[in-house]
Design an enzyme around this catalytic site. Structure first.
Site, PDB file in Angstrom:
ATOM      1  N   GLY A   1      57.605  72.681 120.598  1.00 14.92           N
ATOM      2  CA  GLY A   1      57.259  73.793 121.486  1.00 14.92           C
ATOM      3  C   GLY A   1      55.887  73.543 122.076  1.00 14.92           C
ATOM      4  O   GLY A   1      55.173  72.626 121.644  1.00 14.92           O
ATOM      5  N   LYS A   2      55.518  74.272 123.059  1.00 13.02           N
ATOM      6  CA  LYS A   2      54.165  74.184 123.620  1.00 13.02           C
ATOM      7  C   LYS A   2      53.929  75.413 124.474  1.00 13.02           C
ATOM      8  O   LYS A   2      54.893  76.020 124.950  1.00 13.02           O
ATOM      9  CB  LYS A   2      54.014  72.929 124.488  1.00 13.02           C
TER      10      LYS A   2
END
Ligand code: NAD
Length: 458
Positions: free
Chosen positions: A144-145
């Site tokens: 994720g980011k």
């Protein structure tokens, strides 16, 4: 001195003549999946570049089509706009992102970037790289980011606190200690993580599920792990220690130049120096400096902490950007932003090894030139995986209510880095490919094995 590369410069506007002309661009990576999923036909598009490198490895190992399309797009793309009161009483609207790429191996995991020029495509690319990195280095997380379009250096501490807390409340239902766990990235730090953990704790129903484990990279006083701050730099050096001997370079006495002297660059420099290497040139957004006799990496870190950049450091001379890239060194470590090593920089570089401390610093055009010139590239999903590995240790410590000592953290980190490096070497032997493709092979094989037993619902 000429101005250093800017982020804006790395993203030329889309060619007005459209896809036809772009198709003729030799730097435009081609793959049927791009057509199928409607990727932008822009050779400079970061997301196309990062996914393109993975697809080369996917073809090599004959990854089934359904996995190729699943991995070529993130699962969720969340964008929020939220108002925050400034110190002068006025309100400003901010844009925030959280992209959840894949959670086949565990909760989504990845940093939050606070930068005025952060875009959805950047965040998508970085979340994709997290999936690959976590898989390669053997931690039970997906990718994720996220980020906020904000320049953290232009706001007071009070304004940043309100921005971070309001962003946390906007995405609180989309993150969680067992679902999606953010961490620091460019522009964000341990204090920001503490505000996120505190806000999330207030918003969540407290009941024995360690709400502070919703983020890693926290201050040690509030659930952080010893060794997390230096972990990415430590992982870069662990990787170099593993990979340099077969390239014929000895860490002791080797010369290093570093692009970016923030968390990753400065810790890489300090630990390399402690292992006997010599940092001879450094460049950041304030300029470039060099000293053939060696720059004291520890003193430079103190200088940057005080003054915000390398400019003005006493025991080194100021040099031009071109001189910095052309400096004769053994190891060059890009540790700033994405796409900073394009074709012109790749032509200038005078090193044996490029160790990617930053995410996606080398463009496909840059990489082709490096390959022609015999410069070995240690890919980011291997080289900078130390940060997420120690983030995993922090999460484990939170979950088990234990605190590891620094020696234990460093030993465990080293084990993960050594194992990942040997996986990459082994894949390179098997497939006779470059190290980037080999790293993706290592990452994809683990994901493939997980999908084989999990299947795709329904
Ligand atoms: P940071 O904010 O601490 O440092 C960024 C550095 O880049 C600064 O020295 C800044 O001056 C420099 N920089 C910015 N724009 C520049 C320009 N135009 N020219 C030259 N230098 C410029 O960020 P960081 O945490 O060290 O992250 C650096 C890179 O490493 C990013 O790609 C990030 O995604 C990646 N990374 C970070 C971690 C981590 O744990 N912090 C982990 C894995 C990967």
């Amino acid at each position: 001195m000429s101005s250093v590369a800017t982020k804006a410069a790395k993203k030329p506007a889309k060619n007005a003549k459209g896809a036809q002309q772009a198709k003729a661009d030799p730097d435009l990576l081609q793959h049927p999946i791009f057509e199928e999923l409607g990727f932008p036909s822009d050779a400079h598009n970061l997301y196309r570049q990062t996914v393109g490198a993975m697809l080369q490895a996917a073809d090599l190992i004959k990854l089934p089509h359904q996995l190729q399309i699943v991995l070529a797009q993130p699962k969720n793309e969340i964008m929020v706009n939220f108002p925050v009161r400034m110190d002068d009483g006025d309100f400003r609207l901010f844009k925030g992102y959280r992209v959840q790429h894949n959670n086949a191996l565990g909760p989504y995991k990845g940093g939050l970037r606070f930068h005025h020029d952060v875009h959805l495509d950047d965040v998508k690319s970085l979340s994709f790289l997290m999936t690959m990195k976590c898989s390669l280095v053997g931690v039970p997380f997906g990718g994720g980011k996220g980020g906020i379009k904000v320049d953290p250096y232009k706001h007071s501490k009070g304004e940043m606190e309100r921005i971070v807390r309001r962003f946390t409340s906007a995405i609180a239902h989309q993150i969680g200690p067992d679902y999606d766990i953010p961490a620091p990235d460019v522009g964000s730090n341990a204090q920001h993580m503490a505000w996120i953990a505190d806000t999330y704790t207030f918003l969540s129903e407290v009941g024995g599920h360690q709400p502070e484990a919703v983020v890693t990279g926290k201050p040690v006083e509030f659930g952080g792990s010893l060794g997390r701050e230096k972990a990415t730099g430590q992982g870069v050096v662990d990787t170099l220690t593993e990979m340099l001997p077969e390239i014929g370079v000895d860490i002791k006495g080797c010369k290093v130049s570093i692009l970016g002297y923030g968390n990753v660059g400065s810790w890489t420099g300090r630990i390399m120096q402690d292992r006997g290497a010599k940092v001879v040139a450094v460049m950041d957004h304030t300029g470039a400096i060099a000293n053939e006799q060696g720059i004291d990496a520890h003193a430079l870190a103190v200088h940057v902490q005080k003054l915000g950049g390398v400019a003005g450091f006493k025991n080194a001379e100021r040099i031009e950007k071109e001189e910095f890239y052309g400096m004769k060194v053994d190891v060059f470590v890009p540790a700033a932003l994405e796409q900073m090593v394009q074709a012109p920089e790749a032509k200038l570089l005078n090193c044996k090894v490029l160790a990617e401390g930053a995410n996606a610093p080398t463009t496909p055009a840059g990489e082709r030139i490096l390959e022609q010139r015999g410069i070995e590239v240690l890919p980011a999903i291997l080289c900078n995986a130390g940060g997420v590995t120690v983030s995993y240790f922090e999460w484990v410590q939170n979950k088990t209510h234990r605190a590891w000592d620094l020696e234990h953290v460093d030993q465990e980190l080293n084990k993960h880095m050594v194992r990942a490096a040997s996986k990459v070497r082994e894949a390179r032997r098997r497939y006779k490919c470059n190290l980037r493709t080999a790293a993706y092979v290592g990452a994809l094989e683990r994901l493939k094995a997980a999908y084989e037993v999990r299947g795709i619902f329904p």
